[in-house]
Design an enzyme around this catalytic site. Structure first.
Site, PDB file in Angstrom:
ATOM      1  N   HIS A 132      97.343  35.324  30.993  1.00  0.00           N
ATOM      2  CA  HIS A 132      97.793  33.976  31.341  1.00  0.00           C
ATOM      3  C   HIS A 132      98.746  33.486  30.258  1.00  0.00           C
ATOM      4  O   HIS A 132      98.621  33.864  29.085  1.00  0.00           O
ATOM      5  CB  HIS A 132      96.584  33.037  31.463  1.00  0.00           C
ATOM      6  CG  HIS A 132      96.931  31.654  31.915  1.00  0.00           C
ATOM      7  ND1 HIS A 132      97.574  31.401  33.106  1.00  0.00           N
ATOM      8  CD2 HIS A 132      96.734  30.445  31.327  1.00  0.00           C
ATOM      9  CE1 HIS A 132      97.748  30.101  33.238  1.00  0.00           C
ATOM     10  NE2 HIS A 132      97.249  29.499  32.169  1.00  0.00           N
ATOM     11  N   CYS A 155     102.585  31.599  36.066  1.00  0.00           N
ATOM     12  CA  CYS A 155     102.465  30.899  34.778  1.00  0.00           C
ATOM     13  C   CYS A 155     103.565  31.321  33.817  1.00  0.00           C
ATOM     14  O   CYS A 155     103.961  30.543  32.940  1.00  0.00           O
ATOM     15  CB  CYS A 155     101.087  31.149  34.176  1.00  0.00           C
ATOM     16  SG  CYS A 155     100.667  32.894  34.001  1.00  0.00           S
TER      17      CYS A 155
END
Length: 766
Positions: A417, A64
């Site tokens: 994330h 990510c």
């Protein structure tokens, strides 16, 4: 009745299907339109510059960090155009033909089969009657990001990337794989889909060992590495292109300016430097000699320290604050030739076109011996002007607009994330979360200031240059747009309410209440925003988005003044321009005032130094005069002693009078011993009476006794006084005198030296 029953049975039997007939095939139901598809329904034909393509990126396991940075770079118009144009731009027809096989559309029946298989497995695993339900088995939330990502992978077109470095005429590198991705998106026939950056990740991991593991990586480190690698790869490609000569047609087509985007694309290998590179000046001023030295250094991004309850402006002010170099951190001054105390400050000499601001959320703590995430609330504006520039900076009043935010979601630097919120060219703000792409409103960007642990925090801010006219035009468009109704479904689309991994990042865009309005009123004084009609951070507090209460019937009488409204738009534009000019004049006056104050302070320091030098010179003159007076008094005393006692200059000095005193005493003793000598021929003059021993031993005053009286015309007989007999007679008397007077304060050596020092001090003070 019987005939009726028979006919009923007959109808029922005829209506029943035959046992051997196959079941009817289930028709695939059309999928509901996603918010992104609804937004793109009214778009015209596909553009050739890729500005109307919105692709998610597949996550290959903790990638990510890569997806969020690549999305921010793609939607930077000058950077995308530069990547596509170097070393030459591939024609759109060739791209479409090459990507016809790379774009793979999903079968809608495959999704139905997958759902049917999932239902069958769920039914098989369901508890039988009488058994307690399984607490670990939870129903799948269709509003969660995980479900939306899985649905996107099953329904949206998938775009594969391959190595096309041979067609570019450059070796395979990180830049060539980045160009492959950008060209694949631009040349695709679908506006939405999912691109698979597998080839890019393979090249990244092959050339950089740090990214070979599946561990959580830092997005800012990846951005810095990517920009530096692109610079190196472009320079290598340019060197290779120079070695192999090209036809004139290829050279002329190496750079094709994009007229649709209006961006000025550099045609040299330094286009990365021209976009992201800025110049910092380190000014160090020695506090001893006041000489200032400067040292320049380039930067591709600015990393600023954070403070609790601050803003980007205050962080930049702290970045350029004066730092004292002292103690162990002293500055080596070439002018002074040694370590000296100095003041150091950092200022920006050249501003970049794209400013990447890295908020240092991760700080090393000595107590824990590891990095720790800082959940400080840092407010960032939609528009920014940098004030910490040098006096000779190029375009110091450059205006920036926020176009991308990289958000870190998690409690620490080793897990979490990354997502990105990006402002597109004409479709507003979009949320890019790996495979999922969803539109969000402008106020959604304000949810990542970061003030509570566990929530999402802005980590990297991307600002690009803009103009005041563009900002005004954008605000006019926002003011003319009708208010958007926000309901529960919109909150689900904009937030992470039900996600298992992103539940801690619940930051849905909600309609602020009046309490929220009171809470955000303090942000109106943010000094980084331009002088505009409405602050960009408070557009939701206007009457357009807030539910206004029902008006009273009385105010309806004030409706007639509304018609002059169409005539008012030109007025604010003129006033804003005048405000901009007045602001420039104020900045100029402020600079002149600071220069005048600096010159005045310099003049004041010179006057102080002159006064100090004059006072020092006067003190030196006074000291010299005191020394001269001391010498004169010493000479006078020597002459007086010589005139009174007949001592030579050899005995004159600081202790001359004490030596003459001992000589006079010895002379007196010798004269008393010569009392039996016959009188001199001149009988008119006789020696004065010699004081007794008691008077010599215990004098009445500490002053020395008066000398013997004798005529000046009758000198003493030196032969007689210097004879051995006189010495023999004088020695016992002198020893006896010293023995008797050793306890006398006036005759002790310590008191004599003290009186000498006191006399000297009196002379100097006079």
């Amino acid at each position: 009745m019987g005939s009726f029953l028979k006919s009923f049975r007959k109808d029922v039997g005829s209506a029943a299907p035959s046992v051997g007939a196959p079941p009817a095939k289930k028709e695939p139901q059309p999928l509901p339109m996603t918010p992104l598809e609804k937004m793109l329904t009214e778009l015209g034909p596909i553009r050739g510059d890729g500005s109307d393509k919105f692709y998610g990126m597949e996550n290959f396991g903790n990638t990510c960090y890569c997806n969020s940075i690549l999305q921010c770079l793609y939607y930077s118009v000058p950077f995308r155009e530069a990547v596509l144009n170097y070393p030459k731009r591939t024609p759109i027809e060739d791209l479409e033909a090459a990507l016809a096989k790379a774009l793979r559309y999903q079968d809608p029946n495959a999704r139905l089969e997958a759902e049917a298989l999932a239902e069958k497995q769920k039914a098989a695993n369901s508890p039988r009657p009488g058994q307690p339900p399984n607490p670990q088995q939870k129903p799948e939330d269709k509003d969660s990001p995980e479900y939306k990502k899985k649905l996107a992978l099953q329904t949206l077109p998938l775009l594969e990337t391959t190595d096309n470095s041979v067609s570019y005429g450059i070796p395979e590198s990180l830049f060539s794989s980045l160009k492959d991705m950008f060209e694949s998106i631009v040349g695709s026939q679908s506006r939405i889909g999912i691109i698979r950056p597998q080839h890019f990740l393979e090249v990244l991991r092959r050339e950089n060992e740090m990214f070979r593991t599946a561990m959580h990586q830092d997005a800012h480190e990846f951005l810095n590495l990517l920009l530096n690698e692109v610079v190196v790869d472009v320079e290598k490609a340019a060197a290779k292109l120079l070695e192999s000569p090209q036809p004139a047609s290829d050279v002329s087509d190496s750079v094709i300016p994009s007229s649709s985007s209006g961006s000025r694309t550099p045609n040299t290998t330094r286009w990365v430097h021209e976009l992201f590179e800025g110049l910092l000046t380190s000014e160090t001023q020695c506090l001893t000699c006041e000489k200032a030295s400067q040292r320049d250094e380039v930067f591709l991004d600015l990393s600023v320290d954070l403070e609790q309850h601050s803003s980007v402006t205050s962080c930049l002010r702290k970045f350029s604050a004066e730092e004292m170099l002292c103690e162990r951190n002293k500055f080596h001054c070439d002018n002074c030739g040694g370590l000296q105390e100095a003041e150091k400050r950092m200022k920006i000499k050249r501003l970049p076109r794209i400013l990447a601001l890295h908020l240092k959320r991760f700080k090393y703590t000595e107590d824990l011996q590891r990095l720790q995430k800082l959940f400080h609330r840092v407010v960032y504006p939609y528009h920014l002007r940098l004030f910490n520039t040098t006096d000779d900076a190029e375009d110091p009043d450059r205006l920036y607009e926020l176009y991308a935010v990289v958000v870190h979601i998690g409690g620490g630097p080793y897990h979490g994330h990354y997502v990105s919120i990006i402002k597109t060219q004409d479709r507003g703000w979009l949320l890019f979360d790996d495979e999922m792409v969803e539109p969000v409103d402008k106020n959604y960007v304000r949810n990542f200031f970061g003030d509570k642990p566990g929530l999402a925090c802005a980590y990297v801010l991307f600002y690009q240059e803009t103009t005041m006219e563009a900002v005004m035009k954008e605000q006019e468009q926002e003011n003319t747009e009708p208010p958007v109704e926000v309901n529960a479904s919109t909150l689900k689309q904009n937030g992470f309410s039900s996600s298992a991994t992103l539940a801690h990042a619940h930051s849905a865009s909600q309609v602020p209440t009046y309490e929220d309005h009171d809470r955000f009123t303090g942000l109106k004084r943010a000094p980084t925003a331009p002088q505009l009609s409405t602050h960009p951070e408070h557009t939701t507090t206007d009457s357009e988005s807030l539910p206004s209460p029902a008006p009273d019937p009385a105010p309806l009488t004030s409706l007639p003044p509304i018609p002059p409204i169409p005539e008012t738009p030109p007025a604010p534009l003129t006033s804003r321009k005048s405000d901009l000019q007045s602001k420039k004049e104020r900045v100029k006056e402020e600079k002149e005032r600071k220069a005048a104050e600096k010159e005045k302070e310099k003049q004041r320091r010179k006057e102080i130094e002159t006064r100090l030098k004059d006072r020092q010179r006067r003190e030196d003159d006074d000291l010299k005069a005191a020394l001269e007076a001391s010498k004169v008094s010493k000479e006078d005393e020597d002459r007086r002693n010589h005139a009174e006692n007949g001592t030579s200059k050899k005995n004159a000095g600081g202790l001359g009078r004490f030596r003459s005193l001992s000589q006079r005493l010895s002379t007196k003793e010798s004269r008393t011993s010569l009392s039996r000598i016959p009188p001199l021929p001149n009988g008119n003059h006789t020696l004065s009476k010699v004081p007794d021993e008691s008077e010599q031993t215990h004098p009445k005053s500490p002053t020395p006794p008066a000398p013997l009286s004798r005529p000046a015309s009758q000198p003493l007989n030196d032969d007689l006084l210097g004879s051995p007999r006189a010495d023999t007679l004088a020695v016992p008397t002198e020893q006896e005198h010293i023995k008797n007077s050793k306890h006398d304060r006036s005759s002790h050596g310590k008191w004599r030296s003290f009186s000498l020092r006191k006399k000297s001090f009196n002379i100097l003070s006079s």
